[in-house]
Design an enzyme around this catalytic site. Structure first.
Site, PDB file in Angstrom:
ATOM      1  N   HIS A 220     -24.623 -26.611   1.956  1.00 28.68           N
ATOM      2  CA  HIS A 220     -23.860 -27.833   1.716  1.00 28.68           C
ATOM      3  C   HIS A 220     -23.532 -28.430   3.084  1.00 28.68           C
ATOM      4  CE1 HIS A 220     -22.168 -25.949  -2.229  1.00 28.68           C
ATOM      5  NE2 HIS A 220     -23.093 -26.832  -2.545  1.00 28.68           N
TER       6      HIS A 220
ATOM      7  N   PRO B  52     -29.395 -18.504  -3.502  1.00 33.36           N
ATOM      8  CA  PRO B  52     -30.376 -18.503  -2.411  1.00 33.36           C
ATOM      9  C   PRO B  52     -30.087 -19.612  -1.398  1.00 33.36           C
ATOM     10  CG  PRO B  52     -31.407 -19.222  -4.482  1.00 33.36           C
ATOM     11  CD  PRO B  52     -30.008 -18.774  -4.804  1.00 33.36           C
TER      12      PRO B  52
ATOM     13  N   CYS C 297     -14.145 -24.932   0.881  1.00 35.10           N
ATOM     14  CA  CYS C 297     -14.877 -24.816  -0.396  1.00 35.10           C
ATOM     15  C   CYS C 297     -13.908 -24.646  -1.562  1.00 35.10           C
ATOM     16  CB  CYS C 297     -15.791 -23.598  -0.396  1.00 35.10           C
ATOM     17  SG  CYS C 297     -17.103 -23.665   0.803  1.00 35.10           S
TER      18      CYS C 297
ATOM     19  N   HIS D 243     -26.209 -20.332 -12.377  1.00 37.53           N
ATOM     20  CA  HIS D 243     -24.826 -19.907 -12.656  1.00 37.53           C
ATOM     21  C   HIS D 243     -23.843 -21.055 -12.475  1.00 37.53           C
ATOM     22  CE1 HIS D 243     -25.092 -19.382  -8.286  1.00 37.53           C
ATOM     23  NE2 HIS D 243     -23.793 -19.212  -8.201  1.00 37.53           N
TER      24      HIS D 243
ATOM     25  N   GLU E 181     -23.799 -31.776  -6.030  1.00 39.06           N
ATOM     26  CA  GLU E 181     -22.936 -30.641  -5.673  1.00 39.06           C
ATOM     27  C   GLU E 181     -21.504 -31.079  -5.390  1.00 39.06           C
ATOM     28  OE1 GLU E 181     -24.024 -27.113  -5.084  1.00 39.06           O
ATOM     29  OE2 GLU E 181     -25.691 -27.726  -6.347  1.00 39.06           O
TER      30      GLU E 181
ATOM     31  N   ASN F 242     -16.893 -28.164  -5.022  1.00 39.53           N
ATOM     32  CA  ASN F 242     -18.066 -28.483  -5.836  1.00 39.53           C
ATOM     33  C   ASN F 242     -17.704 -28.911  -7.257  1.00 39.53           C
ATOM     34  OD1 ASN F 242     -19.075 -25.592  -4.245  1.00 39.53           O
ATOM     35  ND2 ASN F 242     -20.051 -27.535  -3.770  1.00 39.53           N
TER      36      ASN F 242
HETATM   37  O1  SUG Z   1     -22.586 -22.481  -4.525  1.00 39.43           O
HETATM   38  N1  SUG Z   1     -21.524 -19.227  -3.846  1.00 39.43           N
HETATM   39  C1  SUG Z   1     -21.243 -20.651  -3.828  1.00 39.43           C
HETATM   40  C2  SUG Z   1     -20.418 -21.011  -2.628  1.00 39.43           C
HETATM   41  C3  SUG Z   1     -20.000 -22.450  -2.664  1.00 39.43           C
HETATM   42  C4  SUG Z   1     -19.347 -22.893  -1.420  1.00 39.43           C
HETATM   43  N2  SUG Z   1     -18.941 -24.238  -1.541  1.00 39.43           N
HETATM   44  C5  SUG Z   1     -18.984 -25.163  -0.548  1.00 39.43           C
HETATM   45  N3  SUG Z   1     -19.649 -24.963   0.556  1.00 39.43           N
HETATM   46  N4  SUG Z   1     -18.376 -26.268  -0.759  1.00 39.43           N
HETATM   47  C6  SUG Z   1     -22.535 -21.452  -3.838  1.00 39.43           C
HETATM   48  O2  SUG Z   1     -23.496 -21.057  -3.143  1.00 39.43           O
HETATM   49  C7  SUG Z   1     -22.324 -17.169  -4.855  1.00 39.43           C
HETATM   50  C8  SUG Z   1     -21.941 -16.486  -6.129  1.00 39.43           C
HETATM   51  C9  SUG Z   1     -22.552 -15.142  -6.313  1.00 39.43           C
HETATM   52  O3  SUG Z   1     -23.515 -14.806  -5.647  1.00 39.43           O
HETATM   53  O4  SUG Z   1     -22.056 -14.437  -7.204  1.00 39.43           O
HETATM   54  C10 SUG Z   1     -22.064 -18.661  -4.941  1.00 39.43           C
HETATM   55  O5  SUG Z   1     -22.316 -19.258  -5.945  1.00 39.43           O
END
Ligand code: SUG
Length: 445
Positions: free
Chosen positions: A246, A24, A367, A138, A175, A111
């Site tokens: 982030h 979210p 990322c 998750h 994070e 992360n």
């Molecule tokens: O934590 N997406 C990750 C993306 C992380 C991006 N990282 C940085 N901006 N450094 C998150 O929101 C989505 C996975 C899913 O919906 O299956 C997810 O976890």
């Protein structure tokens, strides 16, 4: 001061890469929920990006994915029987929890941890704190295996300190490097560590979306690493509400340059002042602020311009932006980049990369990588089997072709065959990356 380079450590995409909409406030993850993914396409996009960076003369390493589905997590919350039974019951009774157990989210290595290079650390070692990622179920399941992976890559404890994650409490929601930028004159010289946070643990958070990083977590990481010249600017509340989950969605930096959107920080002027003060007398920071009038915030989030990697490459004075192809497709973002290159800004070149599979879950080029500044001696102490070169690229592509599915729907995550498939793939990977036959939990039972 000793010579140092900035290595990139990229997370390999795991065999369960999917679009389950688990995050979210991450607008791409929310909007692409339910799409059919391509795990093979995703891992190969990531490998191609690693190759691109290695070809530019930058040290590049590959980090193994965490093992998924996380059957052990499902057992801990009461599902029993064989591994296949556990998965089937979880999908039947608690599909949201089952989906969380399957996420390939460890691919986003920004992360994985926060890193303090030896030039900034009180004890002269390189410090890593794996991020606890407690803001999302998750992602909270990653840190243990991530710590193990970092210890395999950087095994020499006289040079590297891989800590445990911070306490697993909302107070210390962390994070990792997605909220950390290090500026410096040159990588081996003293750096300013900019640790950006979204909320304080002791103030109520009333935002539309979660603020994932606390001030208390950022301070704790800097304290335990003995990180010099740490500054703690606040992320703009409105930026989080508009999709910057982030800080690295709206800000990136390299060497003495900080490139960010006008609306990224709660108080940009105070941030600039604090960074300039901390940098003195070592260097003079250069701030490149993108105005809302040229680049509407929504376009920054859509294009992921600031989730580009900003790198300094051998033989070039100005920095190179490794930007997602979506920037080229977003006129405001593309014009902004072209303007920076044409002017005498610190950014002199752009290279576009296709990481669309990752982008659909809100993960751009930045990322996917963890930056680790290493001296020559530290670089030589990293596990050589994880260093990306032509040979490793060929082995990883061949492995992905043989072991990964080309397409995967969310419903397919319930397929018990996926457990064995994923384990077979990861077991083989431990051989390719020289991780040992006891690396993954499933290899130790
Ligand atoms: O934590 N997406 C990750 C993306 C992380 C991006 N990282 C940085 N901006 N450094 C998150 O929101 C989505 C996975 C899913 O919906 O299956 C997810 O976890």
């Amino acid at each position: 001061m000793s010579r140092a380079v900035e290595a990139n450590v990229d997370g390999l995409v795991g065999p369960t890469h999917s679009f389950a909409g688990l995050a979210p406030g991450n607008l791409a993850s929310e909007n692409n929920k339910g799409l059919v993914s391509s795990p093979r396409g995703a891992v190969k996009e990531g490998v191609a990006k690693m190759k691109r960076l290695a070809d530019m003369g930058l040290p590049q390493f590959a980090l193994p994915p965490v093992a998924r589905p996380d059957i052990d997590f499902l057992r801990r919350i009461g599902f029993g029987g064989s591994d296949g039974d556990v998965l089937a019951k979880a999908w039947k009774d608690a599909p949201l929890l089952a989906a969380a157990s399957a996420s390939a989210s460890s691919m986003w290595a920004a992360n994985a941890a926060t890193v303090t290079p030896s030039a900034d650390a009180a004890d002269g070692r390189v410090h890593f704190t794996p991020a606890n990622l407690v803001s999302n179920l998750h992602r909270s399941l990653e840190h243990e295996q991530t710590g193990r992976a970092l210890s395999r890559l950087f095994p020499d404890e006289t040079r590297f300190a891989v800590h445990d994650a911070l306490p697993l409490q909302p107070h210390f929601a962390d994070e990792g490097a997605a909220n950390h930028v290090r500026l410096c004159a040159d990588h081996g010289e003293p750096g300013v560590n900019i640790l950006v946070w979204g909320r304080s643990a002791y103030e109520p958070w009333t935002g539309r979306f979660p603020a994932r990083q606390t001030l208390e977590a950022s301070q704790a990481v800097a304290r335990r690493h003995g990180a010099a010249r740490a500054v703690f600017p606040q992320q703009a509340r409105a930026a989080i509400n508009d999709g910057a989950f982030h800080n690295d969605v709206v800000c990136v930096g390299a060497r003495s340059c900080l490139f960010y959107h006008e609306r990224a920080f709660e108080d940009a002027a105070a941030m600039r002042e604090a960074v300039t003060r901390a940098a003195s007398p070592h260097f003079e920071p250069v701030f490149v602020e993108a105005p809302e009038a040229d680049l509407p915030f929504a376009d920054a989030v859509k294009s992921y311009l600031f989730n580009a990697m900003l790198v300094s490459t051998p033989g070039r004075d100005r920095l190179t932006l490794i930007a997602p192809i979506e920037v080229q497709e977003t006129p405001t973002a593309r014009r902004l980049v072209e303007g920076l290159i044409a002017s005498n800004s610190p950014i002199g070149q752009v290279v576009y990369v296709d990481v669309r599979q990752s982008m659909r879950n809100g993960g751009g080029p930045a990322c996917l990588r963890l930056r680790v500044v290493l001296t020559d001696a530290e670089l030589a102490a990293a596990n050589p089997a994880q260093r990306v070169d032509e040979g490793l690229v060929a082995r990883l592509n061949d492995w992905a072709d043989r072991r990964y599915r080309d397409s995967l729907s969310v419903a397919d995550l319930a397929d018990p065959l996926l457990i064995t498939e994923a384990r077979t793939a990861l077991d083989e990977l431990t051989g390719i990356l020289g991780l040992g036959a006891d690396f993954y939990p499933f290899q130790r039972v």
